[in-house]
Design an enzyme around this catalytic site. Structure first.
Site, mmCIF file in Angstrom:
data_model
loop_
_atom_site.group_PDB
_atom_site.id
_atom_site.type_symbol
_atom_site.label_atom_id
_atom_site.label_comp_id
_atom_site.label_asym_id
_atom_site.label_seq_id
_atom_site.Cartn_x
_atom_site.Cartn_y
_atom_site.Cartn_z
ATOM 1 N N ASN A 201 -21.950 -20.247 50.159
ATOM 2 C CA ASN A 201 -20.816 -19.351 50.363
ATOM 3 C C ASN A 201 -21.356 -18.096 51.047
ATOM 4 O OD1 ASN A 201 -18.663 -17.625 50.196
ATOM 5 N ND2 ASN A 201 -18.579 -17.554 47.958
ATOM 6 N N TRP A 202 -21.100 -18.001 52.347
ATOM 7 C CA TRP A 202 -21.676 -16.885 53.113
ATOM 8 C C TRP A 202 -20.925 -15.578 52.848
ATOM 9 C CZ3 TRP A 202 -22.803 -19.180 58.723
ATOM 10 C CH2 TRP A 202 -23.644 -20.292 58.590
ATOM 11 N N GLY B 233 -24.706 -18.040 46.927
ATOM 12 C CA GLY B 233 -24.292 -16.882 47.720
ATOM 13 C C GLY B 233 -25.468 -16.370 48.552
ATOM 14 N N GLY B 234 -26.083 -15.305 48.087
ATOM 15 C CA GLY B 234 -27.140 -14.620 48.840
ATOM 16 C C GLY B 234 -28.200 -15.544 49.423
ATOM 17 N N GLY C 254 -24.641 -12.312 42.202
ATOM 18 C CA GLY C 254 -25.191 -11.204 42.977
ATOM 19 C C GLY C 254 -25.963 -10.193 42.143
ATOM 20 N N HIS D 30 -12.501 -18.276 43.822
ATOM 21 C CA HIS D 30 -13.752 -17.540 43.566
ATOM 22 C C HIS D 30 -13.428 -16.280 42.761
ATOM 23 C CE1 HIS D 30 -17.434 -15.293 44.185
ATOM 24 N NE2 HIS D 30 -17.997 -16.437 44.495
HETATM 25 P P1 13P Z 1 -25.083 -15.260 44.472
HETATM 26 O O1 13P Z 1 -25.830 -16.554 44.681
HETATM 27 O O2 13P Z 1 -25.340 -14.255 45.550
HETATM 28 O O3 13P Z 1 -25.290 -14.729 43.092
HETATM 29 O O4 13P Z 1 -23.524 -15.609 44.607
HETATM 30 C C1 13P Z 1 -23.008 -16.689 43.930
HETATM 31 C C2 13P Z 1 -21.641 -16.921 44.418
HETATM 32 O O5 13P Z 1 -20.745 -16.127 44.159
HETATM 33 C C3 13P Z 1 -21.381 -18.106 45.240
HETATM 34 O O6 13P Z 1 -20.025 -18.317 45.405
#
Ligand code: 13P
Length: 253
Positions: free
Chosen positions: A9-10, A237-238, A176, A98
């Site tokens: 998920n960018w 995410g990251g 995050g 989300h």
């Molecule tokens: P992170 O991997 O940056 O914690 O984000 C997870 C996320 O929300 C994926 O949808």
């Protein structure tokens, strides 16, 4: 057998030029290094979907996903994107519900139930997100909180429909923050989710549904998290913004 899936998920990162570069790098590494039994999904911002779709081309194990869509089929909804538009760029997945959309855009369980219907009707796979905030985890009511989210948005579906859903468990306190759920916490929640699905649809249907973990998942902790028998992959995410890191997460299986 349920699919192993690692989805990136960018979020609101990468402009068009950067998105094309990242997608190309992911495709190149995945083509050489990834086993066929793991599906990668990349979910760039809307504006880059078409270009990234061309880059993925007929790559076998990398699929295109969107981060959201509108719950209506078409019409006067300024600024919105429909499922038909996603289909037209060959997106086969879309992230639904989300926690950032629930929190910042007021998306409710009922609204998400409608959105899931719209997505399924377009033959796109919803990656349905659920997960508890920190205060719920601290009060130790996380299983009820998450299974209630699933009941409210998914339990109107019939057996054939629920089998088409991918669930992503993302504890909000781990998103995050660098604070990952332990492998044990992830497995426990995934087992509860599967048990909940089985209570409505039976063991056999529940065993076919992929349940992904999301929240500060990276190459260094993915192997441990994915070792849980009910953990079928990740929503990243990251760490999905770096091609090497993202593919390495998928190689953790
Ligand atoms: P992170 O991997 O940056 O914690 O984000 C997870 C996320 O929300 C994926 O949808």
């Amino acid at each position: 057998m349920r699919s192993k899936i690692v989805a990136g998920n960018w979020k609101m990162n990468k402009n068009l030029v950067e998105a094309k570069a990242l997608a190309s790098e992911i495709v190149n590494i995945a083509r050489d290094e990834l086993k066929d039994d793991v599906k990668l999904v990349v979910c760039p911002p809307f504006i880059s979907l078409s270009a990234v779709s061309s880059i993925l081309g007929d790559t076998q194990n990398v699929f295109l996903g969107a981060q959201n869509c509108n719950d209506n089929k078409a019409g006067a909804y300024t600024g919105e994107i429909s499922v038909d538009m996603l289909t037209s760029v060959c997106a086969s997945f879309v992230i639904i519900g989300h926690s950032e959309r629930r929190e910042y855009f007021g998306e409710t369980d009922d609204f998400l139930a409608k959105k899931v219907d719209t997505v399924l009707a377009a033959s796109i796979t919803p990656i349905f997100c659920c997960g508890e905030p920190l205060e719920i985890r601290e009060a130790e009511t996380q299983y009820k909180y998450v299974t209630d989210q699933i009941t409210a948005s998914l339990f109107h579906l019939n057996e054939e429909q629920i089998k088409k859903i991918v669930i992503a468990y993302e504890p909000i306190w781990a998103i995050g923050t660098g604070k990952t759920a332990s492998a044990e916490q992830a497995q426990q929640m995934h087992a509860e989710i599967r048990k909940h699905l089985a209570s409505k649809y039976g063991e056999s249907v529940a065993s076919e549904i992929s349940i992904l973990y999301g929240g500060s998942c990276k190459a260094s902790n993915a192997k441990e998290i994915f070792s849980g028998e009910d953990v079928d992959g990740g929503l990243i995410g990251g760490a999905s913004l770096v091609a090497r890191e993202f593919v390495d997460i998928a190689k953790s299986f």
